[in-house]
Design an enzyme around this catalytic site. Structure first.
Site, PDB file in Angstrom:
ATOM      1  N   ASP A   1      17.422  45.422  14.384  1.00 45.85           N
ATOM      2  CA  ASP A   1      18.824  45.507  13.974  1.00 45.85           C
ATOM      3  C   ASP A   1      18.889  45.606  12.448  1.00 45.85           C
ATOM      4  O   ASP A   1      17.928  45.256  11.764  1.00 45.85           O
ATOM      5  CB  ASP A   1      19.585  44.250  14.410  1.00 45.85           C
ATOM      6  CG  ASP A   1      19.766  44.166  15.924  1.00 45.85           C
ATOM      7  OD1 ASP A   1      19.276  45.066  16.633  1.00 45.85           O
ATOM      8  OD2 ASP A   1      20.391  43.204  16.392  1.00 45.85           O
ATOM      9  N   MET A   2      20.033  46.047  11.924  1.00 47.55           N
ATOM     10  CA  MET A   2      20.155  46.155  10.470  1.00 47.55           C
ATOM     11  C   MET A   2      21.180  45.149   9.952  1.00 47.55           C
ATOM     12  O   MET A   2      22.294  45.065  10.459  1.00 47.55           O
ATOM     13  CB  MET A   2      20.580  47.576  10.093  1.00 47.55           C
ATOM     14  CG  MET A   2      20.487  47.866   8.617  1.00 47.55           C
ATOM     15  SD  MET A   2      18.815  47.601   7.934  1.00 47.55           S
ATOM     16  CE  MET A   2      17.996  49.121   8.376  1.00 47.55           C
TER      17      MET A   2
ATOM     18  N   GLN B   1      23.099  52.380   9.509  1.00 51.16           N
ATOM     19  CA  GLN B   1      24.545  52.167   9.475  1.00 51.16           C
ATOM     20  C   GLN B   1      25.247  53.346   8.804  1.00 51.16           C
ATOM     21  O   GLN B   1      25.046  53.596   7.601  1.00 51.16           O
ATOM     22  CB  GLN B   1      24.841  50.882   8.699  1.00 51.16           C
ATOM     23  CG  GLN B   1      24.223  49.650   9.341  1.00 51.16           C
ATOM     24  CD  GLN B   1      24.053  48.496   8.367  1.00 51.16           C
ATOM     25  OE1 GLN B   1      23.849  48.705   7.170  1.00 51.16           O
ATOM     26  NE2 GLN B   1      24.104  47.282   8.881  1.00 51.16           N
TER      27      GLN B   1
ATOM     28  N   ARG C   1      18.546  53.946  16.084  1.00 54.31           N
ATOM     29  CA  ARG C   1      19.881  53.589  16.581  1.00 54.31           C
ATOM     30  C   ARG C   1      20.890  53.808  15.457  1.00 54.31           C
ATOM     31  O   ARG C   1      20.706  53.314  14.346  1.00 54.31           O
ATOM     32  CB  ARG C   1      19.907  52.120  17.001  1.00 54.31           C
ATOM     33  CG  ARG C   1      21.308  51.644  17.392  1.00 54.31           C
ATOM     34  CD  ARG C   1      21.392  50.123  17.387  1.00 54.31           C
ATOM     35  NE  ARG C   1      20.708  49.523  18.510  1.00 54.31           N
ATOM     36  CZ  ARG C   1      20.170  48.300  18.472  1.00 54.31           C
ATOM     37  NH1 ARG C   1      20.197  47.580  17.364  1.00 54.31           N
ATOM     38  NH2 ARG C   1      19.577  47.800  19.539  1.00 54.31           N
TER      39      ARG C   1
ATOM     40  N   GLY D   1      28.289  50.169  11.498  1.00 50.09           N
ATOM     41  CA  GLY D   1      27.910  49.132  10.521  1.00 50.09           C
ATOM     42  C   GLY D   1      28.944  48.025  10.513  1.00 50.09           C
ATOM     43  O   GLY D   1      30.138  48.288  10.373  1.00 50.09           O
TER      44      GLY D   1
ATOM     45  N   THR E   1      27.918  52.952  20.026  1.00 47.75           N
ATOM     46  CA  THR E   1      29.341  52.928  19.680  1.00 47.75           C
ATOM     47  C   THR E   1      30.176  52.766  20.950  1.00 47.75           C
ATOM     48  O   THR E   1      29.722  53.121  22.037  1.00 47.75           O
ATOM     49  CB  THR E   1      29.760  54.235  18.965  1.00 47.75           C
ATOM     50  OG1 THR E   1      31.131  54.146  18.586  1.00 47.75           O
ATOM     51  CG2 THR E   1      29.569  55.462  19.843  1.00 47.75           C
ATOM     52  N   HIS E   2      31.381  52.216  20.774  1.00 45.75           N
ATOM     53  CA  HIS E   2      32.343  52.173  21.884  1.00 45.75           C
ATOM     54  C   HIS E   2      33.511  53.102  21.599  1.00 45.75           C
ATOM     55  O   HIS E   2      34.511  53.078  22.281  1.00 45.75           O
ATOM     56  CB  HIS E   2      32.884  50.749  22.080  1.00 45.75           C
ATOM     57  CG  HIS E   2      31.839  49.699  21.979  1.00 45.75           C
ATOM     58  ND1 HIS E   2      31.555  49.035  20.816  1.00 45.75           N
ATOM     59  CD2 HIS E   2      30.977  49.227  22.908  1.00 45.75           C
ATOM     60  CE1 HIS E   2      30.576  48.184  21.015  1.00 45.75           C
ATOM     61  NE2 HIS E   2      30.199  48.286  22.261  1.00 45.75           N
TER      62      HIS E   2
HETATM   63  P1  FAD Z   1      35.185  50.707  16.623  1.00 45.74           P
HETATM   64  O1  FAD Z   1      36.088  51.700  15.984  1.00 45.74           O
HETATM   65  O2  FAD Z   1      34.988  49.402  15.964  1.00 45.74           O
HETATM   66  O3  FAD Z   1      35.635  50.457  18.094  1.00 45.74           O
HETATM   67  C1  FAD Z   1      36.040  51.518  18.952  1.00 45.74           C
HETATM   68  C2  FAD Z   1      36.678  50.910  20.168  1.00 45.74           C
HETATM   69  O4  FAD Z   1      35.686  50.193  20.901  1.00 45.74           O
HETATM   70  C3  FAD Z   1      37.749  49.871  19.877  1.00 45.74           C
HETATM   71  O5  FAD Z   1      38.996  50.442  19.724  1.00 45.74           O
HETATM   72  C4  FAD Z   1      37.651  48.947  21.069  1.00 45.74           C
HETATM   73  O6  FAD Z   1      38.343  49.505  22.152  1.00 45.74           O
HETATM   74  C5  FAD Z   1      36.198  48.973  21.395  1.00 45.74           C
HETATM   75  N1  FAD Z   1      35.455  47.853  20.781  1.00 45.74           N
HETATM   76  C6  FAD Z   1      34.591  47.905  19.755  1.00 45.74           C
HETATM   77  N2  FAD Z   1      34.035  46.696  19.510  1.00 45.74           N
HETATM   78  C7  FAD Z   1      34.588  45.861  20.394  1.00 45.74           C
HETATM   79  C8  FAD Z   1      34.444  44.458  20.669  1.00 45.74           C
HETATM   80  N3  FAD Z   1      33.634  43.658  20.002  1.00 45.74           N
HETATM   81  N4  FAD Z   1      35.191  43.944  21.660  1.00 45.74           N
HETATM   82  C9  FAD Z   1      36.013  44.712  22.349  1.00 45.74           C
HETATM   83  N5  FAD Z   1      36.195  46.032  22.136  1.00 45.74           N
HETATM   84  C10 FAD Z   1      35.497  46.593  21.193  1.00 45.74           C
HETATM   85  N6  FAD Z   1      25.985  46.741  13.359  1.00 45.74           N
HETATM   86  C11 FAD Z   1      25.155  46.517  12.312  1.00 45.74           C
HETATM   87  O7  FAD Z   1      25.611  46.469  11.159  1.00 45.74           O
HETATM   88  N7  FAD Z   1      23.794  46.349  12.515  1.00 45.74           N
HETATM   89  C12 FAD Z   1      23.238  46.452  13.752  1.00 45.74           C
HETATM   90  O8  FAD Z   1      22.026  46.320  13.892  1.00 45.74           O
HETATM   91  C13 FAD Z   1      24.095  46.709  14.867  1.00 45.74           C
HETATM   92  N8  FAD Z   1      23.594  46.842  16.112  1.00 45.74           N
HETATM   93  C14 FAD Z   1      24.430  47.212  17.128  1.00 45.74           C
HETATM   94  C15 FAD Z   1      23.897  47.475  18.397  1.00 45.74           C
HETATM   95  C16 FAD Z   1      24.716  47.920  19.423  1.00 45.74           C
HETATM   96  C17 FAD Z   1      24.108  48.241  20.755  1.00 45.74           C
HETATM   97  C18 FAD Z   1      26.107  48.085  19.196  1.00 45.74           C
HETATM   98  C19 FAD Z   1      27.008  48.578  20.286  1.00 45.74           C
HETATM   99  C20 FAD Z   1      26.641  47.804  17.965  1.00 45.74           C
HETATM  100  C21 FAD Z   1      25.840  47.356  16.930  1.00 45.74           C
HETATM  101  N9  FAD Z   1      26.354  47.081  15.664  1.00 45.74           N
HETATM  102  C22 FAD Z   1      25.498  46.839  14.618  1.00 45.74           C
HETATM  103  C23 FAD Z   1      27.832  46.972  15.453  1.00 45.74           C
HETATM  104  C24 FAD Z   1      28.425  48.273  14.952  1.00 45.74           C
HETATM  105  O9  FAD Z   1      28.041  48.501  13.617  1.00 45.74           O
HETATM  106  C25 FAD Z   1      29.961  48.228  15.011  1.00 45.74           C
HETATM  107  O10 FAD Z   1      30.429  47.182  14.195  1.00 45.74           O
HETATM  108  C26 FAD Z   1      30.510  48.009  16.427  1.00 45.74           C
HETATM  109  O11 FAD Z   1      29.783  48.745  17.365  1.00 45.74           O
HETATM  110  C27 FAD Z   1      31.983  48.473  16.500  1.00 45.74           C
HETATM  111  O12 FAD Z   1      32.060  49.833  16.161  1.00 45.74           O
HETATM  112  P2  FAD Z   1      32.376  50.994  17.223  1.00 45.74           P
HETATM  113  O13 FAD Z   1      31.468  52.153  16.897  1.00 45.74           O
HETATM  114  O14 FAD Z   1      32.302  50.510  18.597  1.00 45.74           O
HETATM  115  O15 FAD Z   1      33.815  51.498  16.818  1.00 45.74           O
END
Ligand code: FAD
Length: 316
Positions: free
Chosen positions: A134-135, A163, A184, A188, A226-227
């Site tokens: 992870d970062m 990120q 990955r 971020g 991403t979600h």
């Molecule tokens: P967003 O715009 O934040 O979310 C898009 C949509 O997804 C939202 O509208 C909501 O519907 C849904 N959603 C997102 N997060 C959530 C939540 N927690 N609960 C409910 N709904 C949510 N970040 C790092 O800095 N370092 C890492 O090593 C790292 N590893 C990761 C590994 C995985 C497998 C994942 C999925 C994420 C990781 N992250 C990491 C976190 C990442 O950087 C984002 O902060 C996080 O994924 C939210 O961004 P998003 O792309 O989902 O978009």
């Protein structure tokens, strides 16, 4: 603002007592965490595998400030790898860890963390498992990439997280988009400094798309975490355009978030991996997720009111 309040209230001992002891709430927390120990996490992973999903397991055991605590993390990840292998989870599961868990901020610093990373990756490889790093925050990026480069000399399959919110990441993607390199891409979760990062959501999304295109056009193995539905669609399109079939890249999401999408995409033949946090500090993870996305609190409210969680309007 609401997120900060949730974070502060959630960390109060009384909140912890309520959340961990109320039966309905326990069900809700289990949606987002794989359990308090390795055996529970393996059971969670097995259940996800039965649904056609893959997993990556991440230990939550508090901050690491001493070499002994870092060594304890190595032992815990080794135990996890052994348990996953005994349960036959080898090809479907992997391990996600952070360099600070291996002692980056403990005496021995970077060099000690790299030695421990070697140990964990070697043990995981013996058990047929990959590891992805992870970062952390921006100031750790250079040291983390250097640690991964050092460990990759013996273990080229070691994955790393980049990120999109950092300006340097497009160059890092170019450097790491070579054959066999597992990368990955995430938006971020740590705020970046104005000169070195993007702050606006639109800028971060645009940077994510640029980085995604580099990884999909490269020779490595992109893991798109991403979600965000628009970014997921873009990943599917770019993979198609680059001629990548399903096992040549994957989507990753957090446990409990967009569960229907996870299952539907997997049923469509997309490789989907679920990030499963577990361990004694599972509660800290849970509160962070609630604070990050206060809409999730609706699930807690429904559980507290003793309604059937399955009938609750899903926040995610
Ligand atoms: P967003 O715009 O934040 O979310 C898009 C949509 O997804 C939202 O509208 C909501 O519907 C849904 N959603 C997102 N997060 C959530 C939540 N927690 N609960 C409910 N709904 C949510 N970040 C790092 O800095 N370092 C890492 O090593 C790292 N590893 C990761 C590994 C995985 C497998 C994942 C999925 C994420 C990781 N992250 C990491 C976190 C990442 O950087 C984002 O902060 C996080 O994924 C939210 O961004 P998003 O792309 O989902 O978009």
């Amino acid at each position: 603002m609401l997120g900060r309040v949730v974070s502060r209230v959630g960390r109060a001992p009384v909140a912890r007592r309520v959340v961990t002891s109320t039966p309905g709430l326990r069900e809700t927390t289990r949606r987002f965490v794989g359990g308090a120990d390795a055996p529970s996490a393996v059971i969670t992973a097995e259940s996800l595998h039965e649904q056609g999903l893959r997993t990556t397991l991440h230990l939550r055991a508090g901050e690491v400030r001493t070499a002994a605590e870092a060594d304890e993390h190595v032992r815990a990840y080794a135990e996890l790898a052994t348990r996953l292998a005994s349960a036959g989870c080898g090809p479907a599961s992997e391990i996600s860890l952070r360099l600070d868990q291996l002692g980056l901020h403990a005496p021995g610093g970077w060099a000690g963390a790299v030695d421990r990373l070697h140990d964990v990756v070697a043990r995981a490889a013996d058990c047929g498992l990959f590891v992805t790093v992870d970062m952390g925050p921006e100031e750790e990026v250079g040291r983390t990439l250097a640690a991964v480069a050092a460990a990759r000399e013996a273990h080229p399959s070691l994955g790393v997280t980049l990120q999109a919110a950092l300006r340097r990441t497009a160059d890092d993607c170019r450097m790491l988009a070579h054959g066999g390199s597992r990368v990955r891409l995430v938006k971020g979760e740590h705020p970046a400094a104005p000169g070195t990062g993007f702050a606006e959501p639109d800028e971060i999304d645009a940077a994510f798309l640029r980085c995604l295109a580099i990884l999909m056009d490269g020779q490595g193995y992109p893991m798109v975490a991403t979600h965000d539905p628009r970014l997921m669609d873009a990943a599917l399109r770019l993979a198609r355009e680059a001629g990548r079939k399903s096992p040549e890249w994957e989507l990753q999401m957090l446990l409990g978030v967009r569960r229907e999408d996870q299952r539907a995409l997997a049923a469509d033949g997309v490789r989907v991996r679920v990030y499963v946090p577990y361990g004694p500090d599972w509660y800290g993870w849970f509160v962070t997720r609630m604070a990050e996305r206060p809409a999730n609190l609706r699930l807690l409210a429904h559980a507290l009111l003793s309604r059937d969680e399955l009938r609750a309007t899903e926040a995610v």
